[in-house]
Scaffold this motif. Structure first.
Motif, PDB file in Angstrom:
ATOM      1  N   ALA A  64       8.791  -1.959   2.866  1.00  0.00           N
ATOM      2  CA  ALA A  64       9.500  -2.986   2.105  1.00  0.00           C
ATOM      3  C   ALA A  64      10.691  -3.578   2.865  1.00  0.00           C
ATOM      4  CB  ALA A  64       9.968  -2.405   0.774  1.00  0.00           C
ATOM      5  N   GLY A  65      10.942  -3.080   4.067  1.00  0.00           N
ATOM      6  CA  GLY A  65      12.063  -3.586   4.845  1.00  0.00           C
ATOM      7  C   GLY A  65      13.410  -3.072   4.350  1.00  0.00           C
ATOM      8  N   ILE A  66      13.387  -1.935   3.694  1.00  0.00           N
ATOM      9  CA  ILE A  66      14.618  -1.329   3.184  1.00  0.00           C
ATOM     10  C   ILE A  66      15.161  -0.375   4.236  1.00  0.00           C
ATOM     11  CG2 ILE A  66      15.597   0.193   1.413  1.00  0.00           C
ATOM     12  CD1 ILE A  66      13.347  -0.789  -0.454  1.00  0.00           C
ATOM     13  N   ALA A  67      16.406  -0.601   4.641  1.00  0.00           N
ATOM     14  CA  ALA A  67      17.025   0.282   5.610  1.00  0.00           C
ATOM     15  C   ALA A  67      17.363   1.604   4.915  1.00  0.00           C
ATOM     16  CB  ALA A  67      18.287  -0.349   6.176  1.00  0.00           C
ATOM     17  N   ALA A  68      16.972   2.703   5.522  1.00  0.00           N
ATOM     18  CA  ALA A  68      17.242   4.026   4.974  1.00  0.00           C
ATOM     19  C   ALA A  68      18.090   4.810   5.970  1.00  0.00           C
ATOM     20  CB  ALA A  68      15.925   4.757   4.704  1.00  0.00           C
ATOM     21  N   LEU A  69      19.258   5.242   5.535  1.00  0.00           N
ATOM     22  CA  LEU A  69      20.180   5.972   6.378  1.00  0.00           C
ATOM     23  C   LEU A  69      20.444   7.344   5.797  1.00  0.00           C
ATOM     24  CD1 LEU A  69      22.700   3.047   6.791  1.00  0.00           C
ATOM     25  CD2 LEU A  69      20.981   3.759   8.451  1.00  0.00           C
ATOM     26  N   THR A  70      20.356   8.381   6.620  1.00  0.00           N
ATOM     27  CA  THR A  70      20.631   9.737   6.159  1.00  0.00           C
ATOM     28  C   THR A  70      22.108   9.863   5.808  1.00  0.00           C
ATOM     29  OG1 THR A  70      18.878  10.626   7.549  1.00  0.00           O
ATOM     30  CG2 THR A  70      20.541  12.174   6.793  1.00  0.00           C
ATOM     31  N   VAL A  71      22.380  10.476   4.672  1.00  0.00           N
ATOM     32  CA  VAL A  71      23.750  10.689   4.223  1.00  0.00           C
ATOM     33  C   VAL A  71      24.178  12.081   4.656  1.00  0.00           C
ATOM     34  CG1 VAL A  71      25.259  10.897   2.200  1.00  0.00           C
ATOM     35  CG2 VAL A  71      23.439   9.168   2.250  1.00  0.00           C
ATOM     36  N   GLU A  95       0.831  -1.210   0.000  1.00  0.00           N
ATOM     37  CA  GLU A  95       0.000   0.000   0.000  1.00  0.00           C
ATOM     38  C   GLU A  95       0.867   1.262   0.000  1.00  0.00           C
ATOM     39  OE1 GLU A  95      -3.166   2.122   3.000  1.00  0.00           O
ATOM     40  OE2 GLU A  95      -3.208  -0.063   2.845  1.00  0.00           O
ATOM     41  N   GLU A  96       1.922   1.277   0.806  1.00  0.00           N
ATOM     42  CA  GLU A  96       2.802   2.454   0.857  1.00  0.00           C
ATOM     43  C   GLU A  96       3.581   2.611  -0.441  1.00  0.00           C
ATOM     44  OE1 GLU A  96       2.636   4.751   3.010  1.00  0.00           O
ATOM     45  OE2 GLU A  96       1.593   3.771   4.665  1.00  0.00           O
ATOM     46  N   TYR A  97       3.927   1.494  -1.081  1.00  0.00           N
ATOM     47  CA  TYR A  97       4.610   1.558  -2.371  1.00  0.00           C
ATOM     48  C   TYR A  97       3.720   2.245  -3.403  1.00  0.00           C
ATOM     49  CZ  TYR A  97       6.396   0.250  -6.916  1.00  0.00           C
ATOM     50  OH  TYR A  97       6.845   0.300  -8.214  1.00  0.00           O
ATOM     51  N   ALA A 156       6.446  10.010   1.762  1.00  0.00           N
ATOM     52  CA  ALA A 156       5.793   8.812   1.227  1.00  0.00           C
ATOM     53  C   ALA A 156       6.840   7.786   0.799  1.00  0.00           C
ATOM     54  CB  ALA A 156       4.888   9.178   0.047  1.00  0.00           C
ATOM     55  N   PHE A 157       7.932   8.244   0.199  1.00  0.00           N
ATOM     56  CA  PHE A 157       9.004   7.362  -0.245  1.00  0.00           C
ATOM     57  C   PHE A 157       9.623   6.627   0.947  1.00  0.00           C
ATOM     58  CE2 PHE A 157      13.533   6.707  -1.306  1.00  0.00           C
ATOM     59  CZ  PHE A 157      13.407   5.945  -2.457  1.00  0.00           C
ATOM     60  N   LEU A 158       9.879   7.342   2.020  1.00  0.00           N
ATOM     61  CA  LEU A 158      10.478   6.715   3.204  1.00  0.00           C
ATOM     62  C   LEU A 158       9.519   5.739   3.879  1.00  0.00           C
ATOM     63  CD1 LEU A 158      12.501   9.712   4.677  1.00  0.00           C
ATOM     64  CD2 LEU A 158      13.357   7.747   3.353  1.00  0.00           C
TER      65      LEU A 158
END
Length: 88
Positions: free
Chosen positions: A78-85, A45-47, A70-72
């Motif tokens: 999706a279980g994708i780790a998101a790290l701030t650069v 749903e979030e995708y 929305a992207f985050l």
């Protein structure tokens, strides 16, 4: 709309499961490519919300920050780790 602009949000590194390297998303164009070409699942749903938000951001109907949120959420779903650069 300049969808290669980088000032709307902080770049984020994404660690995709099963992928040896991470991806850094800096622009709306980068995020659109990730959603359409490299996303691990296209049935969440979030995708779906993020894909629609991407189109809306490109057309100027919503802000890039609204899309980014929305992207985050889709990455989290999706279980994708998101790290701030951190930029120096």
């Amino acid at each position: 709309m300049d969808w290669d602009a980088t000032s709307a949000y902080t770049p984020v590194g994404l660690a995709l499961r099963g992928q040896p390297a991470h991806r850094v998303v800096r622009t709306l164009r980068d995020a659109a490519y990730m959603l359409l070409k490299e996303w691990p699942s296209d049935d969440g749903e979030e995708y779906v919300t993020a894909v629609k938000a991407c189109v809306d951001a490109i057309s100027g109907e919503i802000t890039q920050q609204q899309f980014w949120d929305a992207f985050l959420r889709a990455a989290d779903e999706a279980g994708i780790a998101a790290l701030t650069v951190v930029q120096r």
